[in-house]
Design a protein around this motif. Sequence first.
Motif, PDB file in Angstrom:
ATOM      1  N   ASP A 179       0.847  -1.185   0.000  1.00 61.28           N
ATOM      2  CA  ASP A 179       0.000   0.000   0.000  1.00 61.28           C
ATOM      3  C   ASP A 179       0.886   1.240   0.000  1.00 61.28           C
ATOM      4  O   ASP A 179       1.905   1.291   0.685  1.00 61.28           O
ATOM      5  CB  ASP A 179      -0.897   0.027   1.238  1.00 61.28           C
ATOM      6  CG  ASP A 179      -1.945  -1.061   1.210  1.00 61.28           C
ATOM      7  OD1 ASP A 179      -2.390  -1.421   0.112  1.00 61.28           O
ATOM      8  OD2 ASP A 179      -2.320  -1.544   2.286  1.00 61.28           O
ATOM      9  N   ILE A 183       2.785   2.357   3.064  1.00 62.97           N
ATOM     10  CA  ILE A 183       1.938   2.392   4.254  1.00 62.97           C
ATOM     11  C   ILE A 183       2.025   1.039   4.941  1.00 62.97           C
ATOM     12  O   ILE A 183       1.855  -0.003   4.316  1.00 62.97           O
ATOM     13  CB  ILE A 183       0.471   2.662   3.871  1.00 62.97           C
ATOM     14  CG1 ILE A 183       0.335   4.026   3.221  1.00 62.97           C
ATOM     15  CG2 ILE A 183      -0.432   2.565   5.096  1.00 62.97           C
ATOM     16  CD1 ILE A 183      -1.028   4.272   2.619  1.00 62.97           C
ATOM     17  N   THR A 184       2.320   1.070   6.217  1.00 65.58           N
ATOM     18  CA  THR A 184       2.316  -0.144   7.016  1.00 65.58           C
ATOM     19  C   THR A 184       1.072  -0.082   7.881  1.00 65.58           C
ATOM     20  O   THR A 184       0.982   0.761   8.773  1.00 65.58           O
ATOM     21  CB  THR A 184       3.583  -0.225   7.894  1.00 65.58           C
ATOM     22  OG1 THR A 184       4.725  -0.028   7.074  1.00 65.58           O
ATOM     23  CG2 THR A 184       3.674  -1.553   8.597  1.00 65.58           C
ATOM     24  N   PRO A 185       0.100  -0.927   7.633  1.00 64.11           N
ATOM     25  CA  PRO A 185      -1.170  -0.809   8.354  1.00 64.11           C
ATOM     26  C   PRO A 185      -1.102  -1.190   9.831  1.00 64.11           C
ATOM     27  O   PRO A 185      -1.966  -0.811  10.602  1.00 64.11           O
ATOM     28  CB  PRO A 185      -2.107  -1.758   7.593  1.00 64.11           C
ATOM     29  CG  PRO A 185      -1.232  -2.656   6.819  1.00 64.11           C
ATOM     30  CD  PRO A 185       0.064  -1.957   6.615  1.00 64.11           C
ATOM     31  N   ASP A 186      -0.046  -1.891  10.238  1.00 70.35           N
ATOM     32  CA  ASP A 186       0.054  -2.310  11.633  1.00 70.35           C
ATOM     33  C   ASP A 186       0.653  -1.188  12.481  1.00 70.35           C
ATOM     34  O   ASP A 186       1.847  -0.887  12.375  1.00 70.35           O
ATOM     35  CB  ASP A 186       0.898  -3.577  11.757  1.00 70.35           C
ATOM     36  CG  ASP A 186       1.057  -4.005  13.197  1.00 70.35           C
ATOM     37  OD1 ASP A 186       0.031  -4.202  13.868  1.00 70.35           O
ATOM     38  OD2 ASP A 186       2.203  -4.105  13.655  1.00 70.35           O
TER      39      ASP A 186
END
Length: 133
Positions: free
Chosen positions: A2, A35-38
């Motif tokens: 992402d 983007i790192t969702p975590d």
Amino acid sequence: MDILYFTPDEYQELKEKDERLGKVMDITTLRIREITPDLFSTMIRQMIHQQISMKSAETVWGRFQEKLESITPKTILSLSIDELQGLGISMKKALWIHEAAKKFDEDPHFYTELSTKSNEDIRNHLLTFSGIG
């Protein structure tokens, strides 16, 4: 993967909202950012990166990933503070990271419900963490 994208209008709006940031944006090129969702692993990575070179930070981050497989509150808490420090961070950062893992572990609902919280609530909560702010 992402990627965080800004439309030209969003980019301009961001520049206008913060005068100092706008000046920096005028003299630098737009960077594409993964983007790192975590939230937890992202926060730990940022804590590791604070006040050290990018190369050193990436080396330490690699050690964390190698040692833990996944970066979660439980995996961080499975290590002693000395073991965290042994991955290449200062004792102070090891304490901060351990404390952050404990806070996430004790109140996981706060983090899974971030979209329902105001920016101010999130900011105020994160400012209770040592090493952030």
